[in-house]
Write a protein that holds these residues in place. Sequence first.
Motif, PDB file in Angstrom:
ATOM      1  N   ILE A 195       1.032  -1.028  -0.469  1.00  0.00           N
ATOM      2  CA  ILE A 195      -0.093  -0.066   0.164  1.00  0.00           C
ATOM      3  C   ILE A 195       0.918   1.046  -0.062  1.00  0.00           C
ATOM      4  CG2 ILE A 195      -1.777   1.344   1.229  1.00  0.00           C
ATOM      5  CD1 ILE A 195      -2.408  -1.505   2.470  1.00  0.00           C
ATOM      6  N   VAL A 196       2.171   1.145   0.868  1.00  0.00           N
ATOM      7  CA  VAL A 196       3.228   2.367   1.373  1.00  0.00           C
ATOM      8  C   VAL A 196       3.394   2.336  -0.773  1.00  0.00           C
ATOM      9  CG1 VAL A 196       4.829   3.524   1.708  1.00  0.00           C
ATOM     10  CG2 VAL A 196       3.451   2.059   3.512  1.00  0.00           C
ATOM     11  N   LEU A 197       3.942   1.298  -0.836  1.00  0.00           N
ATOM     12  CA  LEU A 197       4.827   1.681  -2.545  1.00  0.00           C
ATOM     13  C   LEU A 197       3.601   2.306  -3.670  1.00  0.00           C
ATOM     14  CD1 LEU A 197       6.659  -1.473  -3.046  1.00  0.00           C
ATOM     15  CD2 LEU A 197       7.320   1.055  -2.264  1.00  0.00           C
ATOM     16  N   LEU A 198       2.218   1.430  -3.203  1.00  0.00           N
ATOM     17  CA  LEU A 198       1.306   2.296  -4.116  1.00  0.00           C
ATOM     18  C   LEU A 198       0.853   3.727  -4.267  1.00  0.00           C
ATOM     19  CD1 LEU A 198      -1.206  -0.538  -4.889  1.00  0.00           C
ATOM     20  CD2 LEU A 198       1.007  -0.226  -5.936  1.00  0.00           C
ATOM     21  N   LEU A 199       1.099   3.567  -3.179  1.00  0.00           N
ATOM     22  CA  LEU A 199       0.861   5.858  -2.938  1.00  0.00           C
ATOM     23  C   LEU A 199       1.745   6.705  -3.254  1.00  0.00           C
ATOM     24  CD1 LEU A 199      -1.505   5.562   0.612  1.00  0.00           C
ATOM     25  CD2 LEU A 199      -2.452   5.555  -1.586  1.00  0.00           C
ATOM     26  N   TRP A 200       2.736   6.175  -2.673  1.00  0.00           N
ATOM     27  CA  TRP A 200       3.929   7.079  -2.623  1.00  0.00           C
ATOM     28  C   TRP A 200       5.344   6.771  -3.526  1.00  0.00           C
ATOM     29  CZ3 TRP A 200       2.148   6.211   2.525  1.00  0.00           C
ATOM     30  CH2 TRP A 200       1.307   7.354   3.252  1.00  0.00           C
ATOM     31  N   GLY A 201       4.992   5.793  -4.216  1.00  0.00           N
ATOM     32  CA  GLY A 201       6.271   5.439  -4.962  1.00  0.00           C
ATOM     33  C   GLY A 201       5.930   4.643  -6.017  1.00  0.00           C
ATOM     34  N   GLY A 202       4.583   5.367  -6.369  1.00  0.00           N
ATOM     35  CA  GLY A 202       3.853   4.822  -7.625  1.00  0.00           C
ATOM     36  C   GLY A 202       4.730   5.184  -9.422  1.00  0.00           C
ATOM     37  N   PRO A 203       4.371   6.311  -9.255  1.00  0.00           N
ATOM     38  CA  PRO A 203       5.073   7.147  -9.803  1.00  0.00           C
ATOM     39  C   PRO A 203       7.217   7.339 -10.698  1.00  0.00           C
ATOM     40  CG  PRO A 203       3.849   9.014  -9.070  1.00  0.00           C
ATOM     41  CD  PRO A 203       4.471   7.949  -8.423  1.00  0.00           C
ATOM     42  N   LYS A 204       7.279   6.123  -9.410  1.00  0.00           N
ATOM     43  CA  LYS A 204       8.412   6.349  -9.336  1.00  0.00           C
ATOM     44  C   LYS A 204       8.957   4.253 -10.345  1.00  0.00           C
ATOM     45  CE  LYS A 204      10.208   9.624  -6.442  1.00  0.00           C
ATOM     46  NZ  LYS A 204      11.397   9.938  -5.471  1.00  0.00           N
ATOM     47  N   LEU A 205       8.375   3.661 -10.054  1.00  0.00           N
ATOM     48  CA  LEU A 205       7.940   2.571 -10.336  1.00  0.00           C
ATOM     49  C   LEU A 205       8.371   2.117 -11.784  1.00  0.00           C
ATOM     50  CD1 LEU A 205       5.702   0.298  -7.699  1.00  0.00           C
ATOM     51  CD2 LEU A 205       8.190   0.212  -7.499  1.00  0.00           C
TER      52      LEU A 205
ATOM     53  N   LEU B 164      12.553   2.753 -11.830  1.00  0.00           N
ATOM     54  CA  LEU B 164      12.983   1.530 -10.822  1.00  0.00           C
ATOM     55  C   LEU B 164      13.202  -0.227 -11.873  1.00  0.00           C
ATOM     56  CD1 LEU B 164      14.614   0.649  -8.407  1.00  0.00           C
ATOM     57  CD2 LEU B 164      12.121   0.518  -7.768  1.00  0.00           C
ATOM     58  N   ALA B 165      11.868   0.122 -12.090  1.00  0.00           N
ATOM     59  CA  ALA B 165      12.096  -1.458 -13.135  1.00  0.00           C
ATOM     60  C   ALA B 165      13.070  -1.462 -14.539  1.00  0.00           C
ATOM     61  CB  ALA B 165      10.970  -1.659 -13.459  1.00  0.00           C
TER      62      ALA B 165
ATOM     63  N   SER C 174      15.116   0.658 -14.625  1.00  0.00           N
ATOM     64  CA  SER C 174      17.004   0.788 -14.810  1.00  0.00           C
ATOM     65  C   SER C 174      17.619  -0.773 -13.941  1.00  0.00           C
ATOM     66  CB  SER C 174      17.342   1.954 -12.986  1.00  0.00           C
ATOM     67  OG  SER C 174      19.060   1.334 -12.498  1.00  0.00           O
ATOM     68  N   LEU C 175      16.650  -1.282 -13.163  1.00  0.00           N
ATOM     69  CA  LEU C 175      17.073  -2.969 -12.717  1.00  0.00           C
ATOM     70  C   LEU C 175      16.849  -3.235 -14.121  1.00  0.00           C
ATOM     71  CD1 LEU C 175      17.033  -5.059 -10.198  1.00  0.00           C
ATOM     72  CD2 LEU C 175      15.228  -5.361 -10.566  1.00  0.00           C
ATOM     73  N   ALA C 176      16.028  -3.076 -15.416  1.00  0.00           N
ATOM     74  CA  ALA C 176      16.136  -4.524 -16.262  1.00  0.00           C
ATOM     75  C   ALA C 176      17.724  -4.201 -16.919  1.00  0.00           C
ATOM     76  CB  ALA C 176      15.039  -4.125 -17.053  1.00  0.00           C
ATOM     77  N   GLN C 177      18.293  -3.102 -17.223  1.00  0.00           N
ATOM     78  CA  GLN C 177      19.701  -2.358 -17.576  1.00  0.00           C
ATOM     79  C   GLN C 177      20.461  -2.981 -17.038  1.00  0.00           C
ATOM     80  OE1 GLN C 177      19.642   1.983 -18.289  1.00  0.00           O
ATOM     81  NE2 GLN C 177      20.882   2.298 -19.280  1.00  0.00           N
ATOM     82  N   SER C 178      20.037  -2.720 -15.534  1.00  0.00           N
ATOM     83  CA  SER C 178      21.541  -3.821 -14.944  1.00  0.00           C
ATOM     84  C   SER C 178      21.960  -5.078 -14.832  1.00  0.00           C
ATOM     85  CB  SER C 178      21.915  -2.782 -12.776  1.00  0.00           C
ATOM     86  OG  SER C 178      20.741  -1.633 -13.001  1.00  0.00           O
ATOM     87  N   LEU C 179      20.860  -5.347 -15.182  1.00  0.00           N
ATOM     88  CA  LEU C 179      20.963  -7.047 -14.935  1.00  0.00           C
ATOM     89  C   LEU C 179      21.279  -7.243 -16.105  1.00  0.00           C
ATOM     90  CD1 LEU C 179      18.074  -8.385 -13.606  1.00  0.00           C
ATOM     91  CD2 LEU C 179      19.424  -9.216 -13.031  1.00  0.00           C
ATOM     92  N   ARG C 180      20.758  -6.641 -17.433  1.00  0.00           N
ATOM     93  CA  ARG C 180      21.927  -6.504 -18.998  1.00  0.00           C
ATOM     94  C   ARG C 180      22.996  -6.106 -18.953  1.00  0.00           C
ATOM     95  NH1 ARG C 180      18.499  -3.167 -21.561  1.00  0.00           N
ATOM     96  NH2 ARG C 180      16.596  -3.728 -20.684  1.00  0.00           N
ATOM     97  N   ILE C 181      23.594  -5.151 -18.464  1.00  0.00           N
ATOM     98  CA  ILE C 181      24.477  -5.172 -18.266  1.00  0.00           C
ATOM     99  C   ILE C 181      25.439  -6.443 -17.626  1.00  0.00           C
ATOM    100  CG2 ILE C 181      26.840  -3.649 -16.984  1.00  0.00           C
ATOM    101  CD1 ILE C 181      24.735  -1.464 -18.269  1.00  0.00           C
TER     102      ILE C 181
END
Length: 62
Positions: free
Chosen positions: A14-24, A27-28, A30-37
């Motif tokens: 719930i906290v992630l959905l309320l405050w972190g929604g636009p940033k998710l 983040l995803a 960036s994580l995918a790019q890091s995994l590719r590297i």
Amino acid sequence: MRLNGWEWIIILVIVLLLWGGPKLPGLAKSLAQSLRIFKSEIKSDDKSGKDEPKKDAGSSSN
């Protein structure tokens, strides 16, 4: 009142959905790019490691 594990997970979601929604999405991405590297670095290490002779892991010089 003590919270169990599932209750903490629900609160976190719930906290992630309320405050972190636009940033998710960022983040995803960036994580995918890091995994590719990371994967490409592992593949390049495997290719460079084939030329080197393997050391015997059971023997030690100490």
